[in-house]
Enzyme design. Structure first.
Site, mmCIF file in Angstrom:
data_model
loop_
_atom_site.group_PDB
_atom_site.id
_atom_site.type_symbol
_atom_site.label_atom_id
_atom_site.label_comp_id
_atom_site.label_asym_id
_atom_site.label_seq_id
_atom_site.Cartn_x
_atom_site.Cartn_y
_atom_site.Cartn_z
ATOM 1 C CB ALA A 181 20.422 2.924 -5.387
ATOM 2 C CE LYS A 182 12.056 7.301 -7.100
ATOM 3 N NZ LYS A 182 12.251 8.498 -6.268
#
Length: 305
Positions: free
Chosen positions: A157-158
């Site tokens: 996940a960014k």
């Protein structure tokens, strides 16, 4: 940001100085934000986004992992990216969509789950590690900071909070006189750069750490897989040791910001010819060829304004 362009903020284009969040915003206190970095390039057919939909899919995925509700649909965010870029008049641009928990009171678990701010910022951004580095390679070092272990935080996940790790890696590299830092994973094997994926070339084979090596599985990284295949190379995902990096014939970074940048030195050791290696150069040319018209966009990666 270099220029005070208008920003798409919570559903409308607003003046730069009008885009403010409260000091009680959850994201400021607890790092609860997710974002994307997207490039739009000047092409012979006009300005075009590179893999816009893939970036936005990851944005929605990142938000879902952290249970941040998206106030706007995929198509609304997509349309907003077009609107934000058009408003700047830039032919080449960097686009930063950001979804952040807003003013919902103190406490790790938000009291108001729906307090979310959404913004899309646009600016110009050249070569992340410099034009000289893009041409002839940059100097990197292995830092003492390791990447997050797989059972601590989701590195796929960014999320804004993940980049505290990246800052420590980058600061240490700069303090030691290098352009960028590389981190090992919790197991002592290669992971990634402060904000880039890592590739090495050995005996004509292109190797890269797997997604299980606590990396962000980059969209440019995936593009390298595809473009390398067009050139007759298979990219092999495998665990890699620090020593294998030292002994590489070539090495390069990939990422939206860094694009495809060669690495000419790791710690005190020159890599290969001490510049941009031949296979790296071919992949780099194939990548930038998407935007100057020399590489066919057969996968429909470009979305024109």
């Amino acid at each position: 940001m270099g220029t005070k362009f208008k920003i798409w903020f919570n559903g409308e284009m607003r003046e730069f100085d009008d885009c403010k969040v409260h000091v009680l915003s959850h994201a400021l206190h607890y790092g609860s934000s997710v974002f994307e970095g997207i490039r739009a390039y000047k092409t012979p057919q006009g300005t075009a986004f590179f893999r816009l939909d893939d970036h936005l899919k990851r944005l929605f995925y990142s938000a879902s992992i952290y249970r941040i509700p998206m106030r706007y649909s995929f198509d609304e965010i997509r349309d907003a990216c077009f609107e934000a870029v058009r408003s700047t008049g830039l032919e080449s641009a960097y686009i930063r969509p950001l979804v952040a928990r807003g003013a919902c009171g103190l406490g790790v678990i938000p009291k108001d789950m729906d307090a979310v701010d959404v913004s899309i910022m646009v600016d110009s951004w050249g070569a992340y590690l410099g034009e000289e580095g893009l041409r002839n390679g940059i100097r990197a070092c292995i830092t003492s900071w390791q990447r997050l272990a797989p059972n601590t935080m989701p590195t796929g996940a960014k999320a804004g909070g993940n980049y505290l790790s990246s800052q420590l890696i980058g600061y240490e590299a700069k303090d030691r006189g290098y352009d960028e830092g590389i981190a090992l994973g919790h197991d002592g094997l290669l992971s990634e750069g402060a904000g880039e994926n890592l590739f090495i070339v050995k005996n004509g084979k292109i190797l890269t750490p797997p997604c299980s090596a606590s990396i962000l599985g980059g969209i440019t990284r995936d593009s390298v897989f595809e473009l390398a295949a067009d050139l007759g190379y298979n990219v092999i995902e495998q665990s890699l040791s620090r020593e294998q990096l030292y002994g590489a014939d070539e090495a390069f970074f990939s990422g939206t910001a860094v694009e495809v940048t060669p690495i000419r030195q790791i710690d005190h050791l020159a890599i290969g010819n001490g510049g941009c290696g031949p296979i790296t150069k071919r992949i780099q040319s194939e990548f930038f060829g998407l935007f100057n018209g020399e590489t066919e966009d057969k996968r429909n990666w470009l979305d024109h304004l």
